[in-house]
Write a protein that holds these residues in place. Structure first.
Motif, mmCIF file in Angstrom:
data_model
loop_
_atom_site.group_PDB
_atom_site.id
_atom_site.type_symbol
_atom_site.label_atom_id
_atom_site.label_comp_id
_atom_site.label_asym_id
_atom_site.label_seq_id
_atom_site.Cartn_x
_atom_site.Cartn_y
_atom_site.Cartn_z
ATOM 1 N N GLN A 116 29.338 -32.531 36.203
ATOM 2 C CA GLN A 116 29.247 -33.686 34.762
ATOM 3 C C GLN A 116 29.620 -34.838 35.192
ATOM 4 O OE1 GLN A 116 27.264 -31.518 33.403
ATOM 5 N NE2 GLN A 116 28.216 -32.059 31.276
ATOM 6 N N VAL A 117 30.748 -35.022 36.172
ATOM 7 C CA VAL A 117 30.838 -36.410 36.552
ATOM 8 C C VAL A 117 29.429 -36.705 37.559
ATOM 9 C CG1 VAL A 117 32.273 -37.535 38.495
ATOM 10 C CG2 VAL A 117 33.303 -36.029 37.232
ATOM 11 N N PHE A 118 28.756 -35.959 38.101
ATOM 12 C CA PHE A 118 27.490 -36.564 38.761
ATOM 13 C C PHE A 118 26.711 -36.834 37.813
ATOM 14 C CE2 PHE A 118 23.128 -34.971 39.338
ATOM 15 C CZ PHE A 118 22.719 -35.636 40.341
ATOM 16 N N VAL A 119 26.443 -36.127 36.681
ATOM 17 C CA VAL A 119 25.589 -36.282 35.409
ATOM 18 C C VAL A 119 25.791 -37.741 34.968
ATOM 19 C CG1 VAL A 119 25.111 -35.832 33.116
ATOM 20 C CG2 VAL A 119 25.007 -33.806 34.951
ATOM 21 N N PHE A 120 27.137 -38.055 34.733
ATOM 22 C CA PHE A 120 27.208 -39.245 33.963
ATOM 23 C C PHE A 120 27.219 -40.417 35.047
ATOM 24 C CE2 PHE A 120 28.984 -36.416 30.718
ATOM 25 C CZ PHE A 120 27.986 -36.635 29.893
ATOM 26 N N ALA A 121 27.610 -40.176 36.180
ATOM 27 C CA ALA A 121 27.395 -41.250 37.475
ATOM 28 C C ALA A 121 25.792 -41.403 37.527
ATOM 29 C CB ALA A 121 27.853 -40.831 38.579
ATOM 30 N N LEU A 122 24.864 -40.429 37.376
ATOM 31 C CA LEU A 122 23.536 -40.717 37.477
ATOM 32 C C LEU A 122 23.039 -41.301 36.387
ATOM 33 C CD1 LEU A 122 20.889 -39.929 38.931
ATOM 34 C CD2 LEU A 122 20.790 -37.730 37.475
ATOM 35 N N ALA A 123 23.657 -41.123 35.238
ATOM 36 C CA ALA A 123 23.457 -41.808 33.791
ATOM 37 C C ALA A 123 23.474 -43.521 33.995
ATOM 38 C CB ALA A 123 24.042 -41.290 32.727
ATOM 39 N N ALA A 124 24.785 -43.547 34.409
ATOM 40 C CA ALA A 124 25.079 -45.199 34.787
ATOM 41 C C ALA A 124 24.198 -45.718 35.646
ATOM 42 C CB ALA A 124 26.553 -45.037 35.294
ATOM 43 N N VAL A 125 23.934 -44.954 36.926
ATOM 44 C CA VAL A 125 23.109 -45.717 37.746
ATOM 45 C C VAL A 125 21.429 -46.008 37.257
ATOM 46 C CG1 VAL A 125 21.793 -44.996 39.997
ATOM 47 C CG2 VAL A 125 24.299 -44.761 39.772
ATOM 48 N N MET A 126 21.221 -44.941 36.407
ATOM 49 C CA MET A 126 19.830 -45.026 35.564
ATOM 50 C C MET A 126 19.747 -46.001 34.656
ATOM 51 S SD MET A 126 18.508 -41.126 35.632
ATOM 52 C CE MET A 126 16.911 -41.588 35.422
ATOM 53 N N GLY A 127 21.153 -46.533 34.196
ATOM 54 C CA GLY A 127 21.122 -47.530 33.149
ATOM 55 C C GLY A 127 21.149 -46.824 31.752
ATOM 56 N N TRP A 128 21.590 -45.874 31.644
ATOM 57 C CA TRP A 128 22.011 -45.047 30.078
ATOM 58 C C TRP A 128 23.384 -45.642 29.758
ATOM 59 C CZ3 TRP A 128 25.602 -41.628 28.024
ATOM 60 C CH2 TRP A 128 25.307 -41.359 26.759
ATOM 61 N N GLN A 129 23.733 -46.438 28.889
ATOM 62 C CA GLN A 129 24.723 -46.859 28.400
ATOM 63 C C GLN A 129 25.826 -46.979 29.445
ATOM 64 O OE1 GLN A 129 26.374 -44.825 24.873
ATOM 65 N NE2 GLN A 129 24.357 -44.572 23.906
ATOM 66 N N PRO A 130 25.609 -47.920 30.300
ATOM 67 C CA PRO A 130 26.676 -47.668 31.614
ATOM 68 C C PRO A 130 28.106 -47.822 31.373
ATOM 69 C CG PRO A 130 24.590 -49.494 31.676
ATOM 70 C CD PRO A 130 24.706 -48.946 30.352
#
Length: 394
Positions: free
Chosen positions: A73-87
Motif C-alpha cells: 500500500q505504500v507502493f500504491v500511494f507512491a505510484l499514485a503520487a508519481v502519476m499525479g493523483w492528489q500528490p
C-alpha cells in the motif's frame, strides 16, 4: 467517488487505437474510483492499512495484517503520487505507511517480520521473511521517487544492507534464505520479488550493490529456477536443489519473469535474457483459449489448482506490454485481449474502485472480500499499459 458502470465503453478496436482507449479507461477508473476508495476506506484509524475490504467496499477492521500488505500500500500511494493523483494526499499516506513499517514491522536486525497487529503496533509474527522484506524495499524505492526524502532513502539503504548481511546464502551465489529460521527448501517467488525490489531500488537510489544483486538473481534464475528440459520456471526445490513435493508451474509467474527480464534489460542496458522467450512460450502453453489462467499446474502439465486469480492476468498483461515496448507490435492485439479479460472478470462486476480477486474454474466469482494486496498487481499493470502507449506513440 462512484465510477458509473454505464461509462464503461465497449472497446472493439484491437490495434493501437484500442490500446489507447483501454489505457484511458484504466486511468480514469484508477483516478476517479480506485485510489479514492482505498485512500478513504483502506486506511486504518491508528495508522497503516487494512488487509482487505468487504465486497461493498467497507473496511474489514481486522487489526492483524501481513507486512507485505503494508508495504504494497505504500507502493500504491507512491505510484499514485508519481502519476499525479492528489500528490499531497498520496505523499501523506506514503509517509504514514513508512512510519508503520519502521515503528511496527521492523525487527532489531533491520529485516521485517511477517504479520503486524495494527492496534498494538507490534509484530504478531516476527520471523524474518525475504518476501515481505523485498516488498518493503520496493516500497522504499517508490517512496523515494514520490518525494518522501531522507526517511525513504535511509530506510531503504539500511534494509538493502540487512538483506545482504542476514539473508544472503554465502554457499550459493544469488541464493537468499526465504525465512529465518530457515525452512529447509528453496522458493523462487521471494527471489523474483527481491529482483523486482533490487531493480527499483537501484533505479531510485542509484545503488550499485542492488544492481549487482539483480544480476546475480537473474543468473540464479537462468541456472536453477528454469528447467530447460521441462521448458518452464519451477517454484519449489529441496535445500540441495533436488525435487520437492510442492513443486509446480504457475503460469502467472512465467509471465511475471518475462516482464522482469525486460525490466532488467531496460534498467541495466543489456540484452533481454534468452530465458524470457522460453518462459513466454510456457506461459502461453498454460493459458486457456479464453485467456484465463489456472493458479497452478503440475510439472506434467495437469491442472493443480483450478482457480483463476486476478494477479495472473495482470502479469500476463505486463509481459505482453513488455513485448510491445520492445518493438513487437503484433503483441498489441494480444495485450488488448488480456486487458478485456482482466476487466470483464475482475473489475467490471466489482464495487466501484474495487475488484473480484478470485474466480472458480467456471469463471464464477468466489471471493469473500477484496484483498488490498491485489491493488499492487492491478495498478502496476495499468501503469505499464500507460507507459506502453507512450512508447508506441513515440
Amino acid at each position: 467517488m462512484v465510477f458509473l458502470k454505464d461509462r464503461i465503453p465497449t472497446i472493439e478496436d484491437t490495434g493501437m487505437a484500442g490500446l489507447g482507449r483501454r489505457a484511458e479507461l484504466a486511468r480514469s477508473w484508477m483516478f476517479e474510483a480506485s485510489f479514492p476508495l482505498w485512500s478513504e476506506n483502506g486506511v486504518a484509524d491508528g495508522g497503516g492499512f487494512w488487509e482487505s475490504l468487504d465486497l461493498q467496499g467497507r473496511p474489514l477492521e481486522n487489526p492483524v495484517s501481513r507486512v507485505r500488505v503494508q508495504a504494497r500500500q505504500v507502493f500504491v500511494f507512491a505510484l499514485a503520487a508519481v502519476m499525479g493523483w492528489q500528490p499531497k494526499r498520496s505523499l501523506e499516506l506514503v509517509r504514514t505507511g513508512l512510519r508503520t513499517l519502521h515503528q511496527a514491522c521492523r525487527r532489531e536486525d533491520g529485516l521485517y517480520g511477517r504479520t503486524v497487529d495494527l492496534n498494538s503496533r507490534e509484530l504478531s509474527d516476527d520471523r524474518a521473511d525475504l518476501y515481505d522484506s523485498a516488498f518493503v524495499l520496493l516500497a522504499h524505492a517508490w517512496a523515494l521517487r514520490a518525494g518522501a526524502g531522507a526517511v525513504a532513502l535511509t530506510g531503504g539503504m539500511a534494509l538493502s544492507m540487512a538483506i545482504d548481511q542476514r539473508l544472503r546464502c554465502l554457499e550459493n551465489r544469488g541464493r537468499y534464505f526465504e525465512r529465518l529460521p530457515t525452512i529447509g527448501r528453496v522458493e523462487q517467488n521471494p527471489h523474483m520479488h527481491l529482483l523486482e525490489a533490487s531493480l527499483a531500488w537501484h533505479e531510485a537510489a542509484r545503488d550499485q550493490r542492488s544492481l549487482l544483486r539483480s544480476q546475480e538473481l537473474v543468473a540464479l534464475m537462468e541456472s536453477r529456477f528454469v528447467d530447460r528440459k521441462l521448458s518452464g520456471l519451477r517454484e519449489i526445490f529441496a535445500e540441495d536443489w533436488g525435487p520437492h513435493e510442492d513443486d509446480r508451474f504457475e503460469a502467472g509467474h512465467q509471465y511475471e519473469w518475462v516482464w522482469l527480464l525486460h525490466e532488467h534489460a531496460r534498467i541495466c542496458g543489456g540484452p533481454v535474457s534468452s530465458a524470457a522467450a522460453l518462459l513466454y512460450r510456457k506461459a502461453r502453453e498454460l493459458t486457456l483459449p479464453n485467456g484465463r489462467l489456472y493458479l497452478s499446474h503440475t510439472l506434467q502439465g495437469d491442472i493443480r489448482e483450478p482457480v483463476h486469480r486476478c494477479w495472473g492476468l495482470t502479469e500476463a498483461l505486463k509481459a505482453q506490454l513488455a513485448l510491445v515496448c520492445s518493438g513487437n507490435t503484433d503483441s498489441i492485439t494480444v495485450a488488448n485481449e488480456i486487458f478485456d479479460r482482466l476487466w470483464a472478470d475482475h473489475i467490471q462486476g466489482a464495487v466501484s474502485g474495487g475488484w473480484l480477486d478470485r474466480l472458480d474454474a467456471s469463471g464464477t466469482p468466489v471471493s469473500n472480500d477484496m484483498p488490498a494486496s491485489t491493488g499492487y498487481h492491478i495498478y502496476l499493470a495499468i501503469s505499464e499499459l500507460l507507459r506502453a502507449e507512450k512508447v508506441v506513440k513515440g
